[in-house]
Structure formats: C-alpha cells, structure tokens
Design a protein around this motif. Structure first.
Motif, PDB file in Angstrom:
ATOM      1  N   GLU A  76      34.620 -30.487  44.244  1.00 28.43           N
ATOM      2  CA  GLU A  76      34.302 -29.082  43.962  1.00 28.43           C
ATOM      3  C   GLU A  76      35.629 -28.348  43.796  1.00 28.43           C
ATOM      4  OE1 GLU A  76      30.075 -28.683  46.380  1.00 28.43           O
ATOM      5  OE2 GLU A  76      31.932 -28.021  47.358  1.00 28.43           O
ATOM      6  N   TYR A  77      35.731 -27.527  42.759  1.00 26.97           N
ATOM      7  CA  TYR A  77      37.021 -26.917  42.448  1.00 26.97           C
ATOM      8  C   TYR A  77      36.829 -25.592  41.733  1.00 26.97           C
ATOM      9  CZ  TYR A  77      36.259 -28.891  37.732  1.00 26.97           C
ATOM     10  OH  TYR A  77      35.753 -29.209  36.499  1.00 26.97           O
ATOM     11  N   GLY A  78      37.911 -24.841  41.641  1.00 27.55           N
ATOM     12  CA  GLY A  78      37.882 -23.566  40.946  1.00 27.55           C
ATOM     13  C   GLY A  78      39.297 -23.084  40.701  1.00 27.55           C
ATOM     14  N   VAL A  79      39.443 -22.128  39.801  1.00 29.70           N
ATOM     15  CA  VAL A  79      40.762 -21.571  39.501  1.00 29.70           C
ATOM     16  C   VAL A  79      41.304 -20.886  40.748  1.00 29.70           C
ATOM     17  CG1 VAL A  79      42.034 -19.911  38.080  1.00 29.70           C
ATOM     18  CG2 VAL A  79      40.218 -21.296  37.058  1.00 29.70           C
ATOM     19  N   LEU A  80      42.545 -21.199  41.096  1.00 26.80           N
ATOM     20  CA  LEU A  80      43.155 -20.631  42.297  1.00 26.80           C
ATOM     21  C   LEU A  80      43.209 -19.111  42.177  1.00 26.80           C
ATOM     22  CD1 LEU A  80      44.484 -21.651  44.930  1.00 26.80           C
ATOM     23  CD2 LEU A  80      46.681 -21.482  43.777  1.00 26.80           C
ATOM     24  N   GLY A  81      42.741 -18.438  43.196  1.00 22.70           N
ATOM     25  CA  GLY A  81      42.668 -16.982  43.176  1.00 22.70           C
ATOM     26  C   GLY A  81      41.322 -16.461  42.747  1.00 22.70           C
ATOM     27  N   GLY A  82      40.492 -17.332  42.189  1.00 23.90           N
ATOM     28  CA  GLY A  82      39.140 -16.953  41.789  1.00 23.90           C
ATOM     29  C   GLY A  82      38.135 -17.407  42.830  1.00 23.90           C
ATOM     30  N   ARG A  83      36.918 -17.611  42.385  1.00 26.67           N
ATOM     31  CA  ARG A  83      35.871 -18.041  43.310  1.00 26.67           C
ATOM     32  C   ARG A  83      36.047 -19.529  43.618  1.00 26.67           C
ATOM     33  NH1 ARG A  83      29.342 -17.643  42.148  1.00 26.67           N
ATOM     34  NH2 ARG A  83      28.670 -18.538  44.156  1.00 26.67           N
ATOM     35  N   LEU A  84      36.108 -19.841  44.897  1.00 29.14           N
ATOM     36  CA  LEU A  84      36.290 -21.237  45.299  1.00 29.14           C
ATOM     37  C   LEU A  84      35.079 -22.091  44.918  1.00 29.14           C
ATOM     38  CD1 LEU A  84      37.923 -21.327  48.874  1.00 29.14           C
ATOM     39  CD2 LEU A  84      38.846 -22.265  46.758  1.00 29.14           C
ATOM     40  N   LYS A 117      42.459 -25.906  32.103  1.00 33.34           N
ATOM     41  CA  LYS A 117      43.328 -25.074  31.277  1.00 33.34           C
ATOM     42  C   LYS A 117      44.786 -25.410  31.573  1.00 33.34           C
ATOM     43  CE  LYS A 117      40.035 -21.219  31.203  1.00 33.34           C
ATOM     44  NZ  LYS A 117      39.813 -19.795  31.594  1.00 33.34           N
ATOM     45  N   PRO A 118      45.566 -25.756  30.554  1.00 37.53           N
ATOM     46  CA  PRO A 118      46.963 -26.126  30.778  1.00 37.53           C
ATOM     47  C   PRO A 118      47.723 -25.063  31.563  1.00 37.53           C
ATOM     48  CG  PRO A 118      46.339 -26.568  28.508  1.00 37.53           C
ATOM     49  CD  PRO A 118      45.198 -25.812  29.122  1.00 37.53           C
ATOM     50  N   ALA A 119      48.497 -25.529  32.551  1.00 33.22           N
ATOM     51  CA  ALA A 119      49.353 -24.682  33.383  1.00 33.22           C
ATOM     52  C   ALA A 119      48.580 -23.768  34.321  1.00 33.22           C
ATOM     53  CB  ALA A 119      50.317 -23.858  32.528  1.00 33.22           C
ATOM     54  N   SER A 133      37.029 -33.098  52.434  1.00 28.70           N
ATOM     55  CA  SER A 133      38.459 -33.088  52.723  1.00 28.70           C
ATOM     56  C   SER A 133      38.932 -31.676  53.012  1.00 28.70           C
ATOM     57  CB  SER A 133      39.234 -33.641  51.522  1.00 28.70           C
ATOM     58  OG  SER A 133      39.215 -32.698  50.452  1.00 28.70           O
ATOM     59  N   ASP A 134      40.206 -31.550  53.367  1.00 32.69           N
ATOM     60  CA  ASP A 134      40.848 -30.244  53.385  1.00 32.69           C
ATOM     61  C   ASP A 134      40.866 -29.679  51.963  1.00 32.69           C
ATOM     62  OD1 ASP A 134      41.386 -30.467  56.075  1.00 32.69           O
ATOM     63  OD2 ASP A 134      43.429 -31.211  55.777  1.00 32.69           O
ATOM     64  N   VAL A 135      41.191 -28.411  51.849  1.00 33.72           N
ATOM     65  CA  VAL A 135      41.344 -27.785  50.532  1.00 33.72           C
ATOM     66  C   VAL A 135      42.779 -28.006  50.060  1.00 33.72           C
ATOM     67  CG1 VAL A 135      41.240 -25.646  49.216  1.00 33.72           C
ATOM     68  CG2 VAL A 135      39.586 -26.057  51.048  1.00 33.72           C
ATOM     69  N   PHE A 136      42.918 -28.528  48.848  1.00 33.33           N
ATOM     70  CA  PHE A 136      44.225 -28.733  48.228  1.00 33.33           C
ATOM     71  C   PHE A 136      44.286 -27.922  46.933  1.00 33.33           C
ATOM     72  CE2 PHE A 136      43.089 -32.748  50.389  1.00 33.33           C
ATOM     73  CZ  PHE A 136      44.103 -32.791  51.332  1.00 33.33           C
ATOM     74  N   TYR A 137      45.420 -27.941  46.282  1.00 31.33           N
ATOM     75  CA  TYR A 137      45.556 -27.244  44.999  1.00 31.33           C
ATOM     76  C   TYR A 137      46.484 -28.044  44.094  1.00 31.33           C
ATOM     77  CZ  TYR A 137      49.708 -25.596  47.503  1.00 31.33           C
ATOM     78  OH  TYR A 137      50.865 -25.536  48.236  1.00 31.33           O
TER      79      TYR A 137
END
Length: 454
Positions: A76-84, A117-119, A133-137
């Motif tokens: 499960e993932y999402g753009v950092l700073g957005g909705r987890l 999305k690149p970068a 797991s823990d949350v990573f980025y």
C-alpha cells in the motif's frame, strides 16, 4: 490480568482473572511457561528484510520482503505528503527452502509498483492483514537521459564488522543517493546469517533501489540464497543483467562463473554470449547516442595490487584472460569490454580501495600526462571492497605495477555521479577518517565507444 507482587514482609499472591493464588502456585505456573510456549507453533507473518530494486522499466519499483509463514503479498503506497496508502498493488510469494541442515523455510514476496511519476516521492508499507512492515519512503527514478544519478558503491559489507554501515544508513536516509550498487559478497553462508544481514541493510535498501551482483561468499548451495532473495531485472535469477539510468547503461555480471565450474560450466559461456549481445545492442548508434556511458560491475577484479594471491594479482587472471583448462577454452572479459568501449569497470572482493590509471593489456593508456582521465585510451577500473567485514582489511603489495594510481586500506566506500554524457565524478569516503573524502577523480570523455581508444 496477570501480575506477581513481591514484598519481603507480605504473602506473595498472583492475580489471575478473579482468583488469587499463593506464590508457590504462581511460580509453578510460570515454570510451565516454556513448555506451553514450545507447544504452540509460532506465527511468523510479520514482514521483514524489506528491500527495493529497479526492474529496468521507467516508472516502476519492485518491493521484496520475507515472511516465515505464507501470507498475501501486498504493498500500500501513496505520494509522500498526500493521503497515505491510497494506492495498492499485489504480487506473489515463492517458497525458499535453504539447503542447510535445518532446511529452513521462508517466503520471498515480490510486488512491482508501476505508473510511478518520475522524481516523485512515495511512502509505502508492505505485508498483509496478518502483519505490516514499518512505513518507508522512496523517490521514483527519473527516466530522463539528462538525469544525473548519484550512487553509493561498495562490496564486501558483512554483518560482522560492518564499519561503514552507520554512515551509509544516515546518508541514504538524508537523500544523498538515488541508487546503491552492492558489488558482491554477502554473508549468506547459511540462511540465518543471510536473514541477519538482510535485516541489517533494510535501513538502506528499503529507501533506494539496492542493485547487486553475486560474489564468492554467496556460492554456498549453488548461490541459492542470493538467487532467491534478490530481484534484479531480467530472467537470470539476478546473476547477470543490465539497465539504464540517466546517460548510463549499467551492466551487472557474475565473475563467479569463472571459479565455480561445478555448478555448470555452461553458465560461463551463457553469460559471455549474453554480455556480447547486450554490448552490441548498447553500441548501436541510436542507443550509444542517448546512453553514451557503459559501466560494468562485477565482484572479482581483473587487476589489483593486493598481496593475497587472489586472481587479480596474477597476470593470467581468469576474469581478465579466461580459462584454458575448459573445453572449449573460456574467453575472458578484458578484450570484450575493450572492443565495445566500456568506459568504467567497478569491482570489489579485495578488502581495500584502489583506483587504476586507464589500463588495457596490463599497460597504462592515459589520456595525457597532465589529465590522465580526460579522453582516456582504455577503461578506468575502481576497486571498492573496504566497506567492512569479518575478514578485515587486506595487505597491499609494496611494489605495485605502474597502472596503480591510488590505494587505501581505510574502511570506506565510493560515491559516483553520472553528471552528463561527458562527465562522471567519483570519490572515496574514509570511514576511518570520519567521512573524509580521501580520493576523487573526474572521468571526462568527449567520445565513447571503441573509436575513443584510437
């Protein structure tokens, strides 16, 4: 609720539910605890050993992890700073049974994330409803040919004496690197050591793509721990593969096929033919124009000035010149790499750092006396095997050959940036000297390919 109160002047009682038991009864129950625990099989559904790799397809990332019981494979993932966790991807798990006496079983999970999305930075966790797991980025790799990727590279990092590990952990989490290149030698002599090492590098490998090649310590049980635990591009069980990033075409290979013939001599020839085809493709004018740098990484070097009788200390190195004791004779790699204009060759195995002058056929071919790495007339070799492991640091031969430009016995690792189509920067970090840069070069090439040597 379960508690024991101990006071010198009072009766010791156990409160278990609504009943009060005297101390001797409490201690009797506690003495049975190990038997009760042993009678219940553990539920090992918690993800561990999380690591990333780049599948070689723009906009993708592959997440790999381990559980000891079978579970679903989900990220499960999402753009950092957005909705987890507003996006999810599923994959599969494969059973790996270690060939050691314990026949330990584990499940290796793989999930590929696509459409990234690149970068862009993403937060993620992996697992299932039986355990997360823990949350990573991570940051999705930029697929532009003008991208200037930053690498940390090293080999021979162990779970005993991993001196450079803490510095690498911190620098990775600070965002200093886009990719890690681990140039072989993992402590996988048995699966338990492998587990500990994979847990140890999670604090690096869960944040950036951790790209690998096999080394000699992985040979136990025909490289089975390496082949099952890692998820590199291609269909070769991570033994050899290639991928593109920025203006570089990067090739990972197995030098071990020259030494472990008992696992199949055909692997040596199969890899050689694959390398030849891959280099031919990379040298097509339309491909070399956009990815002019060709960089290889393999564990055992062609050259070194260590004083330990390893293959690279011998003029007739197997990796460099091949083997004449096979039928047919096995070709080495130096002529192949020279013919197709490989620019930079990264190695490890020797527990030292050594930078070579541009070299081919045991001779130096500098660009010029004043600027040896500007338009060099042969490939540049870097040996970076001093990250820290159980065998400590290797000794140097006091009388190195003329192709040895700089060498150090400090523990440390190498940084590299492919800046653009003409410039690559490399520097060596000494962990012994608290992160000091002890060596650096710019490799500058206005021309790439075989014609650059002429």
């Amino acid at each position: 609720m379960f508690c024991v109160h101990s006071f010198p002047s009072r009766t010791v009682l156990l409160h278990l539910g609504a009943k009060m038991l005297p101390a001797y009864a409490a201690y009797a129950m506690l003495s049975l605890a190990p038997i009760l625990v042993l009678g219940v099989p553990p539920i090992w559904t918690q993800p561990e050993q999380v690591h990333l790799s780049y599948p070689g397809v723009p906009g993708s990332m592959l997440v790999t992890w381990t559980t000891f019981n079978k579970t679903e494979s989900k990220v499960e993932y999402g753009v950092l700073g957005g909705r987890l966790f507003d996006m999810a991807a599923t994959g599969s798990a494969s059973l790996f049974v270690d060939s050691g006496e314990e026949k330990r079983k584990m499940y290796i999970h793989r999930v590929t994330l696509t459409g990234l999305k690149p970068a862009s930075a993403y937060a993620y966790h992996c697992g299932s409803d039986a355990g997360w797991s823990d949350v990573f980025y991570f940051t999705a790799l930029n697929d532009s040919t003008s991208f200037s990727p930053r690498f940390a590279l090293y080999g021979d990092l162990g779970n005993e004496n991993p001196q450079s590990l803490a510095r690498l952990q911190k620098e990775t989490q600070l965002g200093m690197y886009d990719v890690i290149l681990h140039i072989g030698k993992w402590p996988h002599d048995n699966a338990r050591i492998g587990d500990e090492f994979m847990r140890q590098i999670q604090s690096i490998a869960a944040y950036v793509p951790y790209m690998t090649c096999p080394g000699n310590h992985e040979a136990t049980y025909n490289f089975s721990n390496y082949r099952n635990r890692f998820s590199m591009p291609g269909q070769t069980e991570s033994l050899w593969y290639s991928w593109d990033l920025g203006s570089a075409h990067i090739i990972s290979l197995s030098t071990e096929v020259y030494f472990y013939l008992m696992f199949g001599q055909e692997l040596l020839f199969k890899q050689y033919e694959w390398l030849k085809k891959d280099l031919e493709e990379a040298n097509k004018p339309e491909n070399r124009a956009v990815r002019p740098w060709i960089i290889t990484m393999g564990h055992r070097p062609m050259y070194c000035s260590d004083d330990d009788q390893d293959d690279c200390t011998k003029f007739d190195s197997y990796v460099r010149l091949g083997r004449n004791d096979t039928k047919p004779p096995a070709p080495g790699l130096e002529d192949l790499f020279y013919r197709y204009g490989v620019d930079l060759e990264l190695w490890a195995h020797e527990h030292t750092y050594e930078r070579l002058w541009p070299v081919y056929g045991d001779k130096v071919y500098n660009g010029s006396t004043e600027q040896p790495y500007m338009n060099p007339k042969a490939p540049v070799h870097i040996i970076t095997g001093s990250a820290g492991c159980r065998e400590k640091i290797d000794p140097f031969n006091p009388n190195p050959k003329e192709w040895s430009a700089f060498r150090s016995r400090d523990y440390g690792y190498t940084r590299m940036q492919v800046v653009n189509s003409t410039h690559v920067y490399l520097e060596q970090v000494s962990d012994d000297q608290y992160g000091k840069v002890i060596d650096s070069i710019w490799v500058v090439k206005e021309k790439h390919g075989f014609s650059a040597w002429l």
